[in-house]
Structures are given as structure tokens and as C-alpha cells.
Design an enzyme around this catalytic site. Sequence first.
Site, PDB file in Angstrom:
ATOM      1  N   LYS A  47       0.818  -1.217   0.000  1.00  0.00           N
ATOM      2  CA  LYS A  47       0.000   0.000   0.000  1.00  0.00           C
ATOM      3  C   LYS A  47       0.847   1.261   0.000  1.00  0.00           C
ATOM      4  O   LYS A  47       0.472   2.263  -0.595  1.00  0.00           O
ATOM      5  CB  LYS A  47      -0.941   0.015   1.211  1.00  0.00           C
ATOM      6  N   LYS A  91      -4.700  -9.432  -7.420  1.00  0.00           N
ATOM      7  CA  LYS A  91      -5.986  -9.787  -6.812  1.00  0.00           C
ATOM      8  C   LYS A  91      -7.065  -8.767  -7.176  1.00  0.00           C
ATOM      9  O   LYS A  91      -6.755  -7.589  -7.401  1.00  0.00           O
ATOM     10  CB  LYS A  91      -5.811  -9.991  -5.301  1.00  0.00           C
ATOM     11  N   LYS A 142     -10.726  -3.344  -4.617  1.00  0.00           N
ATOM     12  CA  LYS A 142     -11.554  -2.141  -4.727  1.00  0.00           C
ATOM     13  C   LYS A 142     -10.729  -0.940  -5.147  1.00  0.00           C
ATOM     14  O   LYS A 142     -11.262   0.050  -5.625  1.00  0.00           O
ATOM     15  CB  LYS A 142     -12.307  -1.889  -3.421  1.00  0.00           C
TER      16      LYS A 142
HETATM   17  P1  AMP Z   1     -10.777  -5.447   1.790  1.00  0.00           P
HETATM   18  O1  AMP Z   1     -11.591  -5.269   0.562  1.00  0.00           O
HETATM   19  O2  AMP Z   1      -9.316  -5.463   1.501  1.00  0.00           O
HETATM   20  O3  AMP Z   1     -11.193  -4.527   2.911  1.00  0.00           O
HETATM   21  O4  AMP Z   1     -11.093  -6.911   2.322  1.00  0.00           O
HETATM   22  C1  AMP Z   1     -12.297  -7.293   2.977  1.00  0.00           C
HETATM   23  C2  AMP Z   1     -12.347  -8.804   3.053  1.00  0.00           C
HETATM   24  O5  AMP Z   1     -12.475  -9.359   1.737  1.00  0.00           O
HETATM   25  C3  AMP Z   1     -11.092  -9.488   3.649  1.00  0.00           C
HETATM   26  O6  AMP Z   1     -11.464 -10.612   4.420  1.00  0.00           O
HETATM   27  C4  AMP Z   1     -10.305  -9.907   2.448  1.00  0.00           C
HETATM   28  O7  AMP Z   1      -9.473 -11.016   2.701  1.00  0.00           O
HETATM   29  C5  AMP Z   1     -11.401 -10.263   1.454  1.00  0.00           C
HETATM   30  N1  AMP Z   1     -10.948 -10.022   0.083  1.00  0.00           N
HETATM   31  C6  AMP Z   1     -10.643  -8.812  -0.475  1.00  0.00           C
HETATM   32  N2  AMP Z   1     -10.260  -8.965  -1.758  1.00  0.00           N
HETATM   33  C7  AMP Z   1     -10.328 -10.298  -2.021  1.00  0.00           C
HETATM   34  C8  AMP Z   1     -10.069 -11.099  -3.187  1.00  0.00           C
HETATM   35  N3  AMP Z   1      -9.682 -10.543  -4.339  1.00  0.00           N
HETATM   36  N4  AMP Z   1     -10.239 -12.428  -3.081  1.00  0.00           N
HETATM   37  C9  AMP Z   1     -10.659 -12.997  -1.933  1.00  0.00           C
HETATM   38  N5  AMP Z   1     -10.919 -12.311  -0.809  1.00  0.00           N
HETATM   39  C10 AMP Z   1     -10.762 -10.973  -0.835  1.00  0.00           C
END
Ligand code: AMP
Length: 342
Positions: free
Chosen positions: A122, A205, A208
Site C-alpha cells: 500500500k 488480486k 476495490k
Molecule cells: P478489503 O476489501 O481489503 O477490505 O477486504 C475485505 C475482506 O475481503 C477481507 O477478508 C479480504 O481477505 C477479502 N478479500 C478482499 N479482496 C479479495 C479477493 N480478491 N479475493 C478474496 N478475498 C478478498
Amino acid sequence: MSDTASTLATVKNRVFSGAQPSGNMHLGNYLGAFRNWVRLQDTYECIYCVVDMHAITVWQDPAELTAQTREAAAAYIAAGVDPKNSILFNQSRVPGHAELSWIFNCVSRLGWLNRMTQFKDKAGKNREKVSTGLYIYPNLMAADILLYKATHVPVGEDQKQHLELTRDIAQKFNHDFGVELFPLTEPIIMGEGARVMSLRDGTKKMSKSDPSDASRINLNDDTDTLARKIRKAKTDAELLPAKADMLEGRAEAQNLVGIYAALTDISRDQVCADFEGKGFGDFKKALTDVVVSKLAPITEEMKRLQADPSYIDSVLKDGGERAQMIAAPILADVKKAVGFLS
Ligand code: AMP
Ligand code: TRP
């Protein structure tokens, strides 16, 4: 150990998890997180949190943060989190998260934080300019979990390192203060779809923060947008093989097969067997049907919930009060162990 603490220590299986309200909730969040949260509700006492304090480690427009906090709560509920059964709230409502994270800032070590790969990703080349909050973010995450003595945390694979840090902090706290206060929390990383990749680049990956909206399937995309994104998803010219391990080296193909398997709850091998010898034109049509049939009801429900912000606010308020009841005696024990007068 105080009476309250010993009573709480008998709670064997408590789940805590959270996601940031930073907009663009996507299929990765659903498959890697929310869907699993829903499945755990029957067997665990579950606490699910919209981590607004984590979100402000990078700049958030205040009005958007408020809207996105409601959107995240709507996404959890639409995916199946039951706010009557589970606790659903936004982090900043319960002051113990900030209080415990300060204590953990003093337990955690610089060397531990320096190893965190998410911070390195990040911060990038911009290390000197990022907020100090972004750096100590994993300590706050440990506080989220341990404020409730959560025993299990369902997360995507990308959060595993933060969970290991949480265990290190729990262990060091217990050791330094000579108590058995915190459990060693276990991650729960569930099945297919634990890592959903970008539709434009199978080695990155789905995220967002990807500037390309075509890289992800958003939970609020309409049917036409979903279909277009899947049609345009990057693939290769080869056919689908008989077995999933034969997809080795074809990152984009692997990702689409993985998404299909996760959404239909069948193995990647079974998906390959069903589509063996077909090209990606055919496969993408089938995938579109699956994605639409699984996501459209969630998108609809999210819209309905978001039209009634006062309902969402009442859910978060009620959840915050229930979370506070669990957190207060644990935090009191922590402060006593540290030697704070109260
Ligand atoms: P975040 O969007 O980074 O706040 O992640 C929120 C939750 O979604 C966390 O438990 C992450 O591990 C999961 N997550 C985010 N992006 C992915 C992805 N591309 N594949 C699987 N899990 C994800
Ligand atoms: N760091 C997590 C993420 O970016 C969100 C999070 C904050 C979290 N606190 C947590 C997840 C506690 C699980 C438990 O996805």
C-alpha cells in the site's frame, strides 16, 4: 483472573471479522469474506464489523465515508448476515478498539510491523508520505479481534499475516503481564474463491482500489455491466482441459474456473470435467448466468436496504451496544493487568 474474565474465557468459539467501508464492494469480498461469515453464523457466536477506523488510514471524504459505511452494512446483510443473531456494528462506535490498539502499539515491535507485506504494497514508493495509521494498522486489527477474545477470524488469504501478528501480540501481552487473558486466535480461510483475481490481470488480486472498474465485479453492478465485464475478461485462446491442474500457467483461465467453482459450490476439477474441450466463449456465457443468478438477488437487497438508511443506522447502533457489553469487562481486565488506575 476476575469473575467476568473467567466467565468470558469459557466462551470457546467466538468469530470476529471486518471489512473496510472504502466503496466498490466486489466479488472477492463476497467469496473471500461475506459468504463465509454467513455460513459461520449457525455454529459460532459472530461479531461482524465495518472497520471505519481502518478506512481512514488513507484519506476518506467524510460524507463518502458515512455513505460507504451504510453501504458496507447493507452488503453484509444482503449477503445473509443476520443482525438479530450476529452482532453487526461500525468500529468507531465502540471506543475500546482505539483504547486497546494504543496498548498494543506498546506491545507490538517495529520489526514485526516492518515485515507486513500489505503495508509495503500500500505504501509503495511513497513510504515517507503515508499516514502513521497505515503503518500501525495491524495493531488496530489485533485490537479488534482481541477486544472480544475472538477465537476464530474468517478472512481471505491476504490477511493471514495480520492474523499471525495478532497471535504474536496476544502471546507477548500474556507473557509480559503474566496473565492468560488473550486466546491465540485461529484464521478460517474457506474453500474455493479464497483469492479472486482481477479480470484484467490474473496475477493481481481483484481489488476495490484497482483504477480499472473492468477489473472487478462489483456487488452493485447491474446485469448488463456484469455480462459485459465477463465477456471482456482477459483469457487465452486454448480450450478448457479435463483437470484443474492442467490450467497451470494460465492465470486468467484459472481465475474464471475458480469463480465458477466457488459460486456453484463444486470443485475446479468438476468444472473442468463439465466444460472439457469447450472454448472460453462458451464458458463465459455459462459463467455469466451463474454470476447473475447468485449476485442479482444480493444487489437487489442491497438497493432496498440502502433506500432506508434509518434502518441500517438502527442495526449498527444496536450492534454497537451489544459489542460494547462484551468489550467493556475484557478491556477492564486489560487495563488492570497493565496497571492503569481507574
Ligand atoms: P478489503 O476489501 O481489503 O477490505 O477486504 C475485505 C475482506 O475481503 C477481507 O477478508 C479480504 O481477505 C477479502 N478479500 C478482499 N479482496 C479479495 C479477493 N480478491 N479475493 C478474496 N478475498 C478478498
Ligand atoms: N484488515 C482487514 C482487511 O483489510 C479488515 C479488518 C480490520 C479485519 N480488522 C479486522 C478483518 C479484524 C478481520 C478481523 O480486509
